[in-house]
Design a protein around this motif. Structure first.
Motif, PDB file in Angstrom:
ATOM      1  N   VAL A   1       0.905  -1.195  -0.041  1.00 17.52           N
ATOM      2  CA  VAL A   1      -0.065  -0.162  -0.096  1.00 17.52           C
ATOM      3  C   VAL A   1       0.706   1.137   0.075  1.00 17.52           C
ATOM      4  CG1 VAL A   1      -1.846   1.260   1.350  1.00 17.52           C
ATOM      5  CG2 VAL A   1      -1.929  -1.131   1.325  1.00 17.52           C
ATOM      6  N   ARG A   2       0.442   2.316  -1.006  1.00 17.19           N
ATOM      7  CA  ARG A   2       1.187   3.457  -0.762  1.00 17.19           C
ATOM      8  C   ARG A   2       0.449   4.397  -0.400  1.00 17.19           C
ATOM      9  NH1 ARG A   2       6.667   5.247  -2.026  1.00 17.19           N
ATOM     10  NH2 ARG A   2       6.562   7.289  -2.886  1.00 17.19           N
ATOM     11  N   THR A   3       0.715   5.223   0.797  1.00 19.95           N
ATOM     12  CA  THR A   3      -0.039   6.411   1.246  1.00 19.95           C
ATOM     13  C   THR A   3       0.953   7.651   1.490  1.00 19.95           C
ATOM     14  OG1 THR A   3      -1.351   4.614   2.808  1.00 19.95           O
ATOM     15  CG2 THR A   3      -1.520   7.003   3.482  1.00 19.95           C
ATOM     16  N   LEU A   4       0.643   8.790   0.648  1.00 21.25           N
ATOM     17  CA  LEU A   4       1.428   9.868   0.842  1.00 21.25           C
ATOM     18  C   LEU A   4       2.764   9.410   0.251  1.00 21.25           C
ATOM     19  CD1 LEU A   4       0.213  11.631   4.024  1.00 21.25           C
ATOM     20  CD2 LEU A   4      -0.634  12.076   1.773  1.00 21.25           C
ATOM     21  N   ALA A   5       3.977   9.598   0.902  1.00 22.36           N
ATOM     22  CA  ALA A   5       5.069   9.336   0.589  1.00 22.36           C
ATOM     23  C   ALA A   5       5.555   7.866   1.096  1.00 22.36           C
ATOM     24  CB  ALA A   5       6.265  10.194   0.941  1.00 22.36           C
TER      25      ALA A   5
ATOM     26  N   GLU B   1      -4.816  -7.537   8.411  1.00 18.79           N
ATOM     27  CA  GLU B   1      -6.124  -7.499   8.941  1.00 18.79           C
ATOM     28  C   GLU B   1      -5.753  -7.957  10.394  1.00 18.79           C
ATOM     29  OE1 GLU B   1     -10.214  -9.880   8.002  1.00 18.79           O
ATOM     30  OE2 GLU B   1      -8.450 -10.343   6.928  1.00 18.79           O
ATOM     31  N   VAL B   2      -6.514  -7.464  11.233  1.00 16.79           N
ATOM     32  CA  VAL B   2      -6.226  -8.133  12.755  1.00 16.79           C
ATOM     33  C   VAL B   2      -6.493  -9.472  12.654  1.00 16.79           C
ATOM     34  CG1 VAL B   2      -7.149  -7.942  15.201  1.00 16.79           C
ATOM     35  CG2 VAL B   2      -6.879  -5.919  13.813  1.00 16.79           C
ATOM     36  N   TYR B   3      -5.696 -10.104  13.428  1.00 15.68           N
ATOM     37  CA  TYR B   3      -5.520 -11.810  13.816  1.00 15.68           C
ATOM     38  C   TYR B   3      -6.069 -12.243  15.045  1.00 15.68           C
ATOM     39  CZ  TYR B   3      -4.550 -16.842  13.874  1.00 15.68           C
ATOM     40  OH  TYR B   3      -4.626 -18.078  14.148  1.00 15.68           O
ATOM     41  N   GLY B   4      -7.270 -12.564  15.598  1.00 15.13           N
ATOM     42  CA  GLY B   4      -7.386 -12.637  17.050  1.00 15.13           C
ATOM     43  C   GLY B   4      -7.857 -11.593  17.824  1.00 15.13           C
TER      44      GLY B   4
ATOM     45  N   ALA C   1       9.410  -3.342   9.987  1.00 13.25           N
ATOM     46  CA  ALA C   1       8.331  -2.491   9.692  1.00 13.25           C
ATOM     47  C   ALA C   1       7.831  -1.933  11.147  1.00 13.25           C
ATOM     48  CB  ALA C   1       7.048  -3.056   9.270  1.00 13.25           C
ATOM     49  N   ARG C   2       7.233  -1.020  11.366  1.00  9.49           N
ATOM     50  CA  ARG C   2       6.735  -0.300  12.358  1.00  9.49           C
ATOM     51  C   ARG C   2       5.316   0.361  12.107  1.00  9.49           C
ATOM     52  NH1 ARG C   2       8.563   4.368  15.824  1.00  9.49           N
ATOM     53  NH2 ARG C   2       9.267   3.598  17.756  1.00  9.49           N
ATOM     54  N   ILE C   3       4.533   0.395  13.263  1.00 10.32           N
ATOM     55  CA  ILE C   3       3.263   0.913  13.266  1.00 10.32           C
ATOM     56  C   ILE C   3       3.160   2.150  14.212  1.00 10.32           C
ATOM     57  CG2 ILE C   3       0.669   0.664  13.590  1.00 10.32           C
ATOM     58  CD1 ILE C   3       0.883  -2.432  13.744  1.00 10.32           C
ATOM     59  N   PRO C   4       3.595   3.187  13.473  1.00 12.55           N
ATOM     60  CA  PRO C   4       3.764   4.617  14.275  1.00 12.55           C
ATOM     61  C   PRO C   4       2.538   5.353  14.757  1.00 12.55           C
ATOM     62  CG  PRO C   4       3.810   5.021  12.050  1.00 12.55           C
ATOM     63  CD  PRO C   4       3.603   3.598  12.114  1.00 12.55           C
ATOM     64  N   GLN C   5       2.817   5.727  16.247  1.00 10.83           N
ATOM     65  CA  GLN C   5       1.480   6.251  16.935  1.00 10.83           C
ATOM     66  C   GLN C   5       1.474   7.614  16.671  1.00 10.83           C
ATOM     67  OE1 GLN C   5      -0.399   6.376  21.324  1.00 10.83           O
ATOM     68  NE2 GLN C   5       1.655   5.446  21.054  1.00 10.83           N
ATOM     69  N   LEU C   6       0.271   8.323  16.469  1.00 15.48           N
ATOM     70  CA  LEU C   6       0.331   9.843  16.331  1.00 15.48           C
ATOM     71  C   LEU C   6       0.634  10.456  17.519  1.00 15.48           C
ATOM     72  CD1 LEU C   6      -1.102  11.753  14.136  1.00 15.48           C
ATOM     73  CD2 LEU C   6      -3.053  11.626  15.811  1.00 15.48           C
ATOM     74  N   ALA C   7       1.648  11.692  17.032  1.00 11.94           N
ATOM     75  CA  ALA C   7       2.248  12.379  18.113  1.00 11.94           C
ATOM     76  C   ALA C   7       1.222  13.053  19.172  1.00 11.94           C
ATOM     77  CB  ALA C   7       3.187  13.615  17.597  1.00 11.94           C
TER      78      ALA C   7
ATOM     79  N   GLN D   1      -8.980  -0.371  10.480  1.00 17.20           N
ATOM     80  CA  GLN D   1      -8.642   0.043   9.104  1.00 17.20           C
ATOM     81  C   GLN D   1      -7.636   1.074   8.697  1.00 17.20           C
ATOM     82  OE1 GLN D   1      -9.601  -1.897   6.578  1.00 17.20           O
ATOM     83  NE2 GLN D   1      -8.669  -0.809   5.112  1.00 17.20           N
ATOM     84  N   GLY D   2      -7.839   2.054   9.522  1.00 16.71           N
ATOM     85  CA  GLY D   2      -6.964   3.222   9.398  1.00 16.71           C
ATOM     86  C   GLY D   2      -5.974   3.504   9.991  1.00 16.71           C
TER      87      GLY D   2
END
Length: 433
Positions: free
Chosen positions: A99-103, A110-113, A150-156, A172-173
């Motif tokens: 997936v490409r979002t912005l740069a 999908e969430v598993y469990g 990879a990393r799931i970055p949290q919003l500041a 999803q978002g």
């Protein structure tokens, strides 16, 4: 039968190695198979006929991300089954993987469990699993695993001033991992194809995949005296490793009585077990029936054998949490170092009954290890395990046990080092009573 006492530090170091080598259920099954082969167990294929030799000696069979191993008794009367599961909650890659979002280059997931979603934020993640490829008209599968990717970055907090008042994550978002940016290729399947076990693949040959993210941080001990252990996937690789280790140690001791011993590690427990490799599927029954046929038993003798058998369903449980004391029962509060949990529930979310409790007490006494009981706060319903599923599907007496954790379903859980050795000892006792 007397087994040499298990050193807790040696055991926990081996668990760390096992978890690091097992980022997915497929890797856990493969790693178990490697260890069993090294211990002299012989692999059987489900697609082939099994001879009478399958009923005795040491064998195992793999079905996708599940594995069943056994030591057949020459004077077989019944089974002692250790049940566990190889999967853990997390994030599974979607069909639209890149997936490409912005740069940013991201991976669609999908969430598993039922993971603790916030625990997966802001930590480096591995990507691993199984690739199915079509090569020269033939299907084959290859395992693959990356390092931190990879990393799931949290919003500041500057952009969400209410984050500490109650973090809400949109599945999803807000949870697609980031793994690159700019002019990088951004094709995650092509990246994995280059790193598949057995050599690089043509990405165009990939026709399917089962890929999940896992914590990339190395498992390790911590605490004042190194008495605690932190790792991903302790639910439920803690039980898989304990059962596997116990079976190997009993096999090495070389004495089997009238019970055939079995280690059954299923997949998909975290999503209900209703799959071909899950505990609600036919895998265990298929193996039991085939072994009965290999012994030349009648259906009546097979049923008698199952009726006399016992399954120890080992799945991680809960220690009493010091920061959330009110979430636990007021009088039954398991502590670290107190031994594995005997899990009890009035509504049979755990399969333990009084006879099963007696069997576990006998096993722990045989091994010389402590144990403690677990029951839920009446206002906090418990989850369930493969135990009731196995009992319902086979009619086999089943006892629910497991090592106590904090942070269950987090990306990184914690356990007492001593309790891991106690759990392995309890399973050894169960195998030898």
């Amino acid at each position: 039968m007397t087994l040499q006492a298990l050193d807790p530090q040696t055991n926990i170091a081996d668990l760390a190695d096992f978890v690091a080598a097992s980022p997915t259920s497929f890797h856990a099954a493969a790693q178990s198979a490697r260890r069993l082969t090294a211990a002299g167990f012989i692999e059987l294929q489900e697609s082939q006929l099994w001879g009478d030799e399958a009923a005795t000696g040491k064998h195992f069979v793999v079905r996708d991300g599940a594995i069943i191993a056994w030591i057949g008794s020459p004077t077989h009367q019944s089974y002692r089954v250790l049940g566990a599961h190889t999967d853990s909650p997390g994030f599974k890659v979607k069909p639209a993987s890149s997936v490409r979002t912005l740069a940013w280059n991201q991976v669609g997931v999908e969430v598993y469990g039922g993971p603790l979603l916030n625990s997966w934020l802001d930590r480096e993640l591995r990507l691993a699993g199984r690739l199915t490829v079509l090569v020269n008209g033939q299907l084959e599968t290859r395992l693959v695993a990356t390092d931190a990717i990879a990393r799931i970055p949290q919003l500041a907090i500057h952009l969400d001033r209410e984050a500490n008042a109650g973090l809400k994550l949109d599945k999803q978002g807000n949870l697609y991992p980031v793994w690159g940016f700019g002019d990088s290729r951004g094709d995650v399947l092509a990246y994995l194809a280059e790193r598949a076990e057995g050599g690089a693949l043509d990405p165009a040959a990939i026709v399917g995949y089962d890929l999940l993210f896992a914590d990339a941080q190395t498992p390790r001990t911590f605490g004042e005296n190194g008495e605690l252990f932190a790792s991903g996937r302790l639910d439920n690789l803690s039980s898989v490793h304990a059962g596997l280790t116990a079976l190997q140690r009993v096999a090495e001791a070389g004495t089997v009585g009238n019970h055939s011993l079995m280690f059954a590690a299923f997949d998909h427990e975290e999503i209900g077990s209703e799959t071909r490799s899950g505990a609600a599927g036919p895998f265990l029954e298929d193996v039991l029936v085939r072994l009965s046929e290999a012994r030349g038993e009648s259906p009546a003798v097979y049923r008698r054998s199952v009726a006399e058998s016992v399954c120890l369903s080992a799945d991680a449980g809960h220690l009493a949490h010091p920061n959330y004391v009110g979430h636990h029962d007021t009088s039954v509060r398991p502590v670290p170092g107190g031994g594995p949990l005997l899990k009890i529930n009035a509504n049979q979310r755990y399969a333990t009954d009084s006879v099963g409790a007696g069997i576990f007490a006998q096993a722990c006494a045989k091994a010389g290890v402590p144990y403690q009981q677990f029951v839920s706060n009446n206002n906090v319903p418990c989850g369930s395990t493969i135990g009731p599923i196995t009992a319902t599907r086979l009619g086999m007496r089943t006892v629910d046990v497991g090592v106590g954790l904090l942070s269950m379903h987090s990306a990184r859980e914690m356990v007492s080092v001593a309790d891991m050795a106690h759990l392995t000892g309890a399973i050894e006792g169960f195998f030898t009573i």
